[in-house]
Design a protein around this motif. Structure first.
Motif, PDB file in Angstrom:
ATOM      1  N   LEU A  35      35.735  38.505  30.205  1.00  0.00           N
ATOM      2  CA  LEU A  35      35.614  37.414  31.170  1.00  0.00           C
ATOM      3  C   LEU A  35      36.938  36.669  31.325  1.00  0.00           C
ATOM      4  CD1 LEU A  35      32.105  35.936  30.246  1.00  0.00           C
ATOM      5  CD2 LEU A  35      32.715  37.345  32.216  1.00  0.00           C
ATOM      6  N   LEU A  36      37.651  36.506  30.225  1.00  0.00           N
ATOM      7  CA  LEU A  36      38.947  35.844  30.294  1.00  0.00           C
ATOM      8  C   LEU A  36      39.925  36.625  31.156  1.00  0.00           C
ATOM      9  CD1 LEU A  36      40.914  33.635  29.404  1.00  0.00           C
ATOM     10  CD2 LEU A  36      41.387  34.990  27.347  1.00  0.00           C
ATOM     11  N   ILE A  37      39.947  37.946  30.963  1.00  0.00           N
ATOM     12  CA  ILE A  37      40.843  38.798  31.750  1.00  0.00           C
ATOM     13  C   ILE A  37      40.478  38.732  33.231  1.00  0.00           C
ATOM     14  CG2 ILE A  37      41.579  41.184  32.159  1.00  0.00           C
ATOM     15  CD1 ILE A  37      41.246  41.649  29.157  1.00  0.00           C
ATOM     16  N   ILE A  38      39.159  38.800  33.483  1.00  0.00           N
ATOM     17  CA  ILE A  38      38.707  38.732  34.878  1.00  0.00           C
ATOM     18  C   ILE A  38      39.118  37.407  35.505  1.00  0.00           C
ATOM     19  CG2 ILE A  38      36.664  38.613  36.365  1.00  0.00           C
ATOM     20  CD1 ILE A  38      35.311  40.600  34.485  1.00  0.00           C
ATOM     21  N   GLY A  39      38.971  36.312  34.749  1.00  0.00           N
ATOM     22  CA  GLY A  39      39.352  35.004  35.267  1.00  0.00           C
ATOM     23  C   GLY A  39      40.831  34.912  35.564  1.00  0.00           C
ATOM     24  N   LEU A  40      41.646  35.456  34.648  1.00  0.00           N
ATOM     25  CA  LEU A  40      43.095  35.411  34.854  1.00  0.00           C
ATOM     26  C   LEU A  40      43.525  36.222  36.068  1.00  0.00           C
ATOM     27  CD1 LEU A  40      44.331  35.723  31.153  1.00  0.00           C
ATOM     28  CD2 LEU A  40      44.319  33.688  32.591  1.00  0.00           C
ATOM     29  N   VAL A  41      42.786  37.284  36.349  1.00  0.00           N
ATOM     30  CA  VAL A  41      43.096  38.115  37.517  1.00  0.00           C
ATOM     31  C   VAL A  41      42.549  37.476  38.790  1.00  0.00           C
ATOM     32  CG1 VAL A  41      42.693  40.347  38.609  1.00  0.00           C
ATOM     33  CG2 VAL A  41      43.215  40.226  36.162  1.00  0.00           C
ATOM     34  N   ALA A  42      41.355  36.880  38.674  1.00  0.00           N
ATOM     35  CA  ALA A  42      40.684  36.365  39.870  1.00  0.00           C
ATOM     36  C   ALA A  42      41.334  35.106  40.408  1.00  0.00           C
ATOM     37  CB  ALA A  42      39.208  36.097  39.568  1.00  0.00           C
ATOM     38  N   ILE A  43      41.863  34.242  39.521  1.00  0.00           N
ATOM     39  CA  ILE A  43      42.426  32.963  39.983  1.00  0.00           C
ATOM     40  C   ILE A  43      43.571  33.170  40.958  1.00  0.00           C
ATOM     41  CG2 ILE A  43      43.714  30.931  39.221  1.00  0.00           C
ATOM     42  CD1 ILE A  43      41.903  30.838  36.781  1.00  0.00           C
ATOM     43  N   PRO A  44      44.571  34.017  40.638  1.00  0.00           N
ATOM     44  CA  PRO A  44      45.645  34.238  41.633  1.00  0.00           C
ATOM     45  C   PRO A  44      45.136  34.822  42.939  1.00  0.00           C
ATOM     46  CG  PRO A  44      46.315  35.025  39.464  1.00  0.00           C
ATOM     47  CD  PRO A  44      44.864  34.731  39.380  1.00  0.00           C
ATOM     48  N   VAL A  45      44.158  35.714  42.821  1.00  0.00           N
ATOM     49  CA  VAL A  45      43.598  36.317  44.041  1.00  0.00           C
ATOM     50  C   VAL A  45      42.932  35.250  44.897  1.00  0.00           C
ATOM     51  CG1 VAL A  45      41.890  37.945  44.929  1.00  0.00           C
ATOM     52  CG2 VAL A  45      43.314  38.575  42.969  1.00  0.00           C
ATOM     53  N   MET A  46      42.168  34.355  44.231  1.00  0.00           N
ATOM     54  CA  MET A  46      41.505  33.282  44.977  1.00  0.00           C
ATOM     55  C   MET A  46      42.520  32.348  45.614  1.00  0.00           C
ATOM     56  SD  MET A  46      38.413  32.424  42.301  1.00  0.00           S
ATOM     57  CE  MET A  46      37.871  31.009  43.244  1.00  0.00           C
TER      58      MET A  46
END
Length: 262
Positions: A35-46
């Motif tokens: 979940l941490l990895i997904i969050g770190l990837v998703a924030i820049p995309v968002m």
């Protein structure tokens, strides 16, 4: 020495200690790390997507705001047109472009003359019309803001105005003479008397300065304006229309003259 009595049993017997082999610990979960990895990837995309969305919506928002300002500008000019007609009803003609003293020096603007019909009777009464508009006696009036005299899209001092008459001997605003409606042979709906100008060309609202016919005809060439693509003009019938910047110079000229034969 034994007393012959039975020895009481321990009520808390010791638990047997495990001697092995010990059971293996449960496997660690990687869910939190995932979940941490997904969050770190998703924030820049968002953030990128949000920036793109804002970039797409911003022009539409700005266009909507400009449309509202242009409408407010049109309403200002309609109020001026109504005041012009009320002045005509009271005095038998439209106001002169400016007043002069005995030596011919310009004193006051038509914008000052129509103040009673712009719901500014008290301000009108405070002005000394025998003295120039910028005389110290008229300083307080000159520093008064008239909201209807400023285009909402212009960035000007509150004591300035974006609305000027097109002054020419062949126009409705010809100088020191007030023109009657019956003298507008081209028809009131076909004759311009007031136009808006860019912020760079604004004048103090009390000053007897406006715009000449050549300057109005060449306005489009200047590339300046308060609204994209053109500006509002007030016709003698009180209507307001948007004149595009690419309107032909001959058309501009013919719309200002009150008699096509002039």
């Amino acid at each position: 020495m034994s007393s012959g009595q039975p020895v009481p049993q321990n009520p808390y017997p010791q638990q047997p200690q495990p001697t092995g082999p010990y059971p293996a610990p449960p496997p660690k979960s990687n869910t939190g790390l995932v979940l941490l990895i997904i969050g770190l990837v998703a924030i820049p995309v968002m953030l990128v997507c949000g920036g793109i969305l804002v970039a797409l919506l911003l022009p539409a928002v700005q266009a909507g705001r400009e449309a509202a300002r242009r409408m407010a500008c049109s309403n200002n000019m309609k109020q001026i047109g109504l005041a012009m007609h009320n002045y005509h009803d009271a005095y038998g003609s439209f106001p002169p472009a400016y007043t002069v003293d005995e030596s011919g020096q310009r004193l006051h603007s038509w914008r000052t003359l129509i103040l009673p019909f712009m719901e500014q009777q008290a301000l009108h009464e405070s002005i000394d019309f025998s003295k120039p508009w910028d005389d110290p006696a008229n300083q307080m009036a000159a520093n008064t803001m008239i909201p209807a005299y400023a285009c909402p899209s212009s960035a000007i001092d509150p004591t300035m105005t974006s609305y000027v008459a097109v002054v020419d001997p062949s126009a409705v605003m010809s100088g020191t003479d007030g023109i009657k409606i019956r003298a507008i042979l081209d028809g009131t709906s076909n004759t311009i008397m007031v136009t808006e100008v860019a912020s760079e060309d604004a004048v103090p609202w009390m000053s007897p300065n406006d715009i000449s016919m050549p300057a109005f005809v060449n306005m489009a060439a200047s590339g300046r304006g308060n609204h994209p693509g053109g500006g509002n003009v007030l016709f003698c019938d009180g209507s307001v229309q948007f004149m595009t910047e690419n309107t032909d110079a001959n058309v501009r000229s013919s719309l200002v003259t009150r008699d096509a034969q002039d």
